[in-house]
Design a protein around this motif. Structure first.
Motif, PDB file in Angstrom:
ATOM      1  N   SER A 191      34.440  30.731  25.124  1.00 28.82           N
ATOM      2  CA  SER A 191      33.752  31.721  24.285  1.00 28.82           C
ATOM      3  C   SER A 191      33.569  31.198  22.863  1.00 28.82           C
ATOM      4  CB  SER A 191      34.524  33.041  24.270  1.00 28.82           C
ATOM      5  OG  SER A 191      35.845  32.844  23.781  1.00 28.82           O
ATOM      6  N   GLN A 213      25.825  33.467  28.732  1.00 28.18           N
ATOM      7  CA  GLN A 213      24.841  34.548  28.714  1.00 28.18           C
ATOM      8  C   GLN A 213      25.082  35.584  27.627  1.00 28.18           C
ATOM      9  OE1 GLN A 213      21.819  35.793  30.987  1.00 28.18           O
ATOM     10  NE2 GLN A 213      21.805  33.730  30.150  1.00 28.18           N
ATOM     11  N   GLY A 214      26.357  35.834  27.281  1.00 25.73           N
ATOM     12  CA  GLY A 214      26.631  36.815  26.229  1.00 25.73           C
ATOM     13  C   GLY A 214      26.001  36.405  24.908  1.00 25.73           C
ATOM     14  N   LYS A 217      22.086  36.402  25.287  1.00 26.54           N
ATOM     15  CA  LYS A 217      21.486  37.741  25.232  1.00 26.54           C
ATOM     16  C   LYS A 217      21.574  38.347  23.834  1.00 26.54           C
ATOM     17  CE  LYS A 217      22.041  38.869  30.125  1.00 26.54           C
ATOM     18  NZ  LYS A 217      22.718  39.707  31.140  1.00 26.54           N
TER      19      LYS A 217
END
Length: 327
Positions: A191, A213-214, A217
């Motif tokens: 992360s 993807q976090g 997005k």
């Protein structure tokens, strides 16, 4: 003399018993819970998929299938636990292709070759990797990135989720194919890696869809290429490495398989392989794979070994040229 004859008879009986066990159909397997040991942390993409697969296998076998997360130690914590288990099929090990193919090159002093201790039994999926850059990066293509790296030797940084990871070795392979020289920045937390790519603290990294993807997005990342020979349905607008001006021969991916300790009877390994293939074909599993952009695999054990051998040759050369070690 009678004692000697008794020992010979006992030895022959044991050999016969082992032979029969190896040849007998695995109709009574499993007759108790099965444990799958994994080096992946709970909540990771491979763990999430494994738990769904375990649930489906449990229903098929009418037995509990437990997932035992043992992250850390470069995978050796999980590997050693599984290696100590009885070779009866009731303890399986989930590994990716890097645990199988790269680990022996990265830990040379351990003299540990994964497939000398384990047999591949079933394949699960393959993960493709994208090249991710900050949204405001001036690089629009791989051609731009490579040109910048060549013009500024050692000045362009790329991040990965650890030394010897596909993200690191993929960067090494990009350097090898282009003649560029870049600065590798390893991270402990995935992360944090993508947060830092998004903020521009590192210039780029390889990325799987579920892990990035976090940030993507949130509008902080762009994918400028997929390190694969063809585009994928989940991201049809992202060009291939060759289409984006990068080296056509660069493919960065990782495949995940189940293995057993050496000595598990062939009939039981065949049963596990067939049943995992049934589960992988389940529409619910396929839908979850699509979410992660995981490519389902139904390889035989021999195909797993052949694909691992191909990666081992590539990784061995990259580790040697880059003088990479995790000793």
């Amino acid at each position: 003399m009678k004692s000697l004859l008794s020992l010979i008879a006992a030895g022959a009986a044991a050999l016969l018993s082992t032979t029969v066990a190896a040849q007998a159909p695995a109709t009574d397997f499993p007759s108790k819970p099965v444990t799958i040991v994994t080096p992946f942390a709970a909540g990771s993409g491979p763990d999430a998929v494994l738990r769904l697969i375990s649930d489906k296998l449990g229903r098929l076998w009418n037995q509990r299938v437990l997932v035992d997360n043992k992250p850390g130690g470069g995978g050796f914590i999980a590997i050693e636990q599984a290696r100590r288990a009885a070779p009866d099929g009731y303890t399986l090990l989930q590994l990716d292709s890097e645990h199988i193919a790269a680990l022996p090159h990265l830990y040379k002093s351990r003299n540990f070759v994964t497939l000398q201790h384990f047999d591949p039994v079933a394949s699960l999926f393959r993960t493709p990797f994208f090249v991710a850059v900050p949204t405001d990066s001036k690089w629009k293509t791989m051609g731009d990135l490579v040109a910048a790296a060549r013009a500024q030797p050692g000045q362009i940084s790329y991040g990965s989720w650890g030394v010897g990871s596909p993200g690191h070795l993929g960067g090494q392979q990009l350097e090898s194919l282009t003649g560029a020289h870049m600065q590798h920045v390893p991270y402990r937390e995935v992360s944090q890696l993508f947060a830092n790519v998004g903020s521009g603290e590192v210039a780029w990294s390889f990325a799987s869809l579920p892990s990035s993807q976090g940030i993507y997005k949130a509008g902080k990342l762009r994918y400028i290429a997929i390190a694969a020979p063809k585009r994928i349905p989940q991201m049809p607008d992202v060009p291939t490495m060759a289409e984006s001006g990068g080296p056509a021969g660069l493919e960065v991916n990782s495949f995940v398989s189940l293995l057993t300790p050496k000595g598990v009877p062939a009939a039981i390994r065949a049963r596990i392989n067939a049943d995992v293939a049934k589960v992988i074909a389940d529409p619910e599993i396929r839908a979850r794979f699509d979410t992660f952009a995981f490519e389902p695999l139904a390889w035989s054990p021999e195909e797993i070994e052949r694909n691992a051998e191909v990666k081992s040759k590539i990784y061995g050369e990259l580790v040697r040229r880059g003088n990479i070690s995790l000793e």
